[in-house]
Scaffold this active site. Structure first.
Site, PDB file in Angstrom:
ATOM      1  N   ASP A  49      39.640  38.385  34.311  1.00 54.50           N
ATOM      2  CA  ASP A  49      39.066  37.047  34.391  1.00 54.50           C
ATOM      3  C   ASP A  49      39.089  36.387  33.012  1.00 54.50           C
ATOM      4  OD1 ASP A  49      37.363  34.976  35.772  1.00 54.50           O
ATOM      5  OD2 ASP A  49      35.927  35.639  34.256  1.00 54.50           O
ATOM      6  N   GLU A  75      44.333  36.166  34.248  1.00 53.91           N
ATOM      7  CA  GLU A  75      44.044  34.770  34.535  1.00 53.91           C
ATOM      8  C   GLU A  75      44.223  34.062  33.192  1.00 53.91           C
ATOM      9  OE1 GLU A  75      40.607  32.082  36.658  1.00 53.91           O
ATOM     10  OE2 GLU A  75      39.975  33.597  35.217  1.00 53.91           O
TER      11      GLU A  75
END
Length: 732
Positions: free
Chosen positions: A352, A388
């Site tokens: 993330d 990401e």
């Protein structure tokens, strides 16, 4: 302290500074915790329920900025926490307060739950936000505690080790996947054991996915503002324990259930990928609670504003940012990753806000410490790494800029495919780039097309059903007056907003779903499918369901019983069987187009008249129908493979009008076969070797022909497997 307690918990021996955390040996337990600026660290021992502190012992040694001690005779199962002494100097970044019980960052299991209270905050705060002084109330009764866990035995199942080019990722939520599954027993629903149930595994296998990617399962905290509104942090992007599992996903079997789930997935040939949040913690900014890192050594664990170290750098948008430039913070992340691979059976990670992990003081850097550590680590050499590639900090948008071995979420694929099928102008050239693996982003440093993780939908945003059903988000249930969530969704409701009985609208919506799923699963790169999209799951227009731990987010498996859901799921199965069977749909290298005079050209772009696309065609704002032809022979790298002796042609038509299309088989003496038609079985004649077919408005078709007898035989067998039709049947 009674004499009995002194016997049960003697004074600590020196122990060792490594490994960090609580390590069980035959003689006892070694405790080691990093804090460079502490003046003293106390080990607090609790009863089995974690309610009563039964002993407190000072860690006797300080070596290389690690406090450590050894408790003779102690066994696995012991419950503990830390109290850390040191300066209270927020302006210098120091926030020590021994009145606040702290979780061990290396804790593998928690006991109890966090209960929000003003007592969790280490300093009194004025309404202006200024810290006035040390809060001397004991926070222990509001805190979860750590339980000592021994190492687990080696994994029994071999890992699937699916090659990247054959990988198909299924993004799902542990709780949401099974909470309403009718075949999963009630006691298992919403848990790791539920995900491992035969009915769930059978569905994954039947679809043809090769990996499940779980939203965060590391121990996290429900945000206070959510609990005040009667909501929960459903997605879990608020980690506090990077070695511990979130308790709400565990049943009576404890952390062993996660291991059993991993083994069951491996047995079925499915890899396990975790979505991990090493960019921030649940402790928030200077106004947040003191739960672990902040009280252990705030100045080391977090990136602080150099002009005023009372404040945090907030590149995450969550209040704080972990400081991976510090060697001990980097060590914690690496130790955590190795733990999940070696001890728990994980096969890969999706990071993330991964740009933060690559950010040094000078900005994002491919040569940063984290990337270097990952590149050389022998344990992590063979796991899948997915970034990401963005955050909200300076220079935070970095798609295509991660090092070799990394794959990345490709938001350009999502946006382009949505725009093209909505019918937007000037999308043809962009879509061609996305169909072939986004070489504009990833064709560098020896990277391959699989580096592009393609997706249409993900946990964050509309589901596929809602993407074709709503022009506007419907997030009122989140309690933020519909201000949260993205506004630019590139969605299209197909003529009616939300639920409708209009059969024309419903028919178009189903076709649009098939169009986008086919584009996703037939493109070069690594496809990622959002759980439930295969049978039309809806969130009623909510595109930011992060706090909806209820029926709005949970998969409603009755969708598979609906004819539309059943047909859509079967369509996804067909697409994935084609992808697995045809190497031309998962090229090992980026296509170049080749010399027009060469024998084999990997990719040729075609107009409806069968002629090659020219610059003027790409620049035509109204160009909404074109084709991509891939010659399998140009992709063959080693020994002859009948599957490579094929020619495929993918035709997309985002126009509302039907388009006549010329199929020119070139060197092939075999007929074209229609393998996919998103217009629900619209069939047209193909005459001879230069047939004309009709590509229905807003549809996609995939054709294939054999270039050799071996290729033709392979395609015939494939079509029999897909349709059960006679081997000689072609498009007719």
């Amino acid at each position: 302290m009674s004499r009995a307690d002194l016997v049960r918990f003697p004074l600590l021996e020196a122990g060792q500074p490594y490994p960090l955390g609580a390590t069980v040996t035959e003689e006892g337990i070694n405790f080691a915790v990093f804090s460079a600026h502490a003046t003293r660290v106390d080990l607090c021992i609790f009863d089995e329920a974690g309610r009563i502190e039964v002993a407190r012992r000072e860690l006797p040694e300080f070596t290389d900025e690690v406090w450590h001690g050894f408790l003779p005779g102690a066994k696995a199962g012991l419950v503990y926490g830390y109290r850390v002494h040191g300066p209270w100097q927020p302006e210098e970044g120091h926030r020590f307060n021994p009145h606040k019980l702290l979780l061990d960052p290396y804790a593998r299991e928690w006991v109890g739950q966090l209960r929000w209270s003003p007592v969790l905050f280490a300093g009194d705060a004025a309404p202006s936000g200024a810290l006035l002084g040390v809060d001397k109330r004991d926070s222990a009764s509001y805190m979860p505690k750590a339980r000592v866990v021994a190492d687990l035995p080696p994994l029994s199942q071999p890992r699937p080790a699916v090659p990247w080019d054959r990988s198909v990722i299924y993004e799902c939520h542990v709780r949401g996947l099974t909470r309403q599954h009718p075949q999963v027993p009630g006691r298992l629903r919403g848990t790791f054991a539920g995900l491992a149930h035969d009915a769930v595994i059978a569905h994954l296998v039947s679809l043809g996915v090769t990996a499940v990617e779980l939203l965060p399962v590391h121990a996290f905290v429900d945000d206070a503002q959510l609990t005040d509104r009667g909501l929960r942090n459903y997605w879990g992007y608020n980690t506090l324990g990077f070695f511990a599992l979130e308790q709400r996903y565990l049943g009576a079997g404890g952390i062993g259930e996660f291991r059993a789930m991993a083994e069951r997935l491996h047995e079925a040939g499915i890899e396990l990928i975790l979505d991990v949040v090493y960019n921030h913690t649940a402790e928030g900014n200077e106004m947040g609670p003191t739960l672990s890192f902040k009280g252990l050594d705030n100045a080391c664990w977090y990136r602080l504003n150099p002009e005023n170290r009372r404040h945090y750098i907030n590149d995450t948008g969550t209040g704080n940012t972990l400081n991976l430039s510090h060697p001990r913070v980097l060590q914690m992340v690496m130790d955590s990753l190795r733990y999940w691979v070696v001890q728990m059976g994980v096969d890969g990670f999706r990071f993330d806000l991964a740009t933060i992990l690559g950010r040094e003081a000078t900005g994002f850097d491919q040569g940063c410490g984290f990337f270097d550590a990952m590149a050389q680590d022998p344990v992590l050499q063979h796991v899948k790494l997915i970034a990401e590639p963005w955050d909200c900090g300076p220079g935070g948008y970095q798609p295509g800029n991660f090092p070799p071995r990394w794959a990345e979420w490709n938001d350009a694929f999502r946006d382009t495919v949505r725009s093209f099928w909505r019918g937007d102008e000037m999308q043809a050239a962009a879509l061609a780039t996305r169909l072939t693996g986004s070489a504009d982003r990833f064709d560098q440093r020896g990277r391959r097309p699989w580096a592009s993780v393609n997706f249409i939908t993900a946990h964050d945003g509309f589901t596929l059903h809602d993407l074709v059903s709503y022009n506007h988000k419907r997030n009122d249930a989140n309690g933020e007056d519909n201000r949260d969530g993205h506004d630019d969704n590139r969605s299209w409701n197909c003529g009616a907003e939300g639920p409708t009985d209009d059969s024309r609208v419903l028919t178009l919506r189903e076709r649009q779903k098939r169009n986008m799923l086919a584009t996703l699963l037939l493109s070069q790169g690594t496809p990622m499918l959002l759980a439930g999209d295969e049978f039309g799951r809806s969130q009623q227009g909510n595109n930011n369901a992060y706090c909806q731990d209820n029926e709005l987010s949970w998969l409603n498996w009755t969708g598979l019983d609906d004819p539309a859901g059943e047909q859509l799921s079967a369509f996804v199965c067909r697409l994935l069987k084609l992808r697995a069977a045809l190497p031309a749909l998962r090229m090992a290298r980026f296509a170049t187009g080749g010399d027009p005079e060469s024998t084999f050209r990997d990719v040729v772009w075609l107009r409806s008249d069968g002629e090659e696309m020219q610059a003027g065609d790409w620049n035509d704002a109204q160009m909404r129908c074109f084709g991509m032809r891939v010659d399998g022979r140009a992709l063959r790298l080693h020994e002859p493979d009948p599957a490579a002796e094929t020619l495929i042609e993918l035709v997309v038509n985002a126009s509302p009008e039907d388009v006549g299309w010329t199929l020119d088989d070139g060197d092939s003496e075999y007929p074209w076969r229609r393998l996919i038609d998103t217009s629900s079985g619209y069939v047209a004649a193909v005459e001879g070797n230069n047939g004309r077919v009709l590509i229905a408005g807003r549809s996609l078709q995939l054709f294939a022909t054999g270039l050799t007898a071996g290729g033709e035989e392979m395609l015939a067998a494939l079509q029999r497997a897909l349709d059960g039709v006679d081997a000689s049947e072609a498009v007719s």
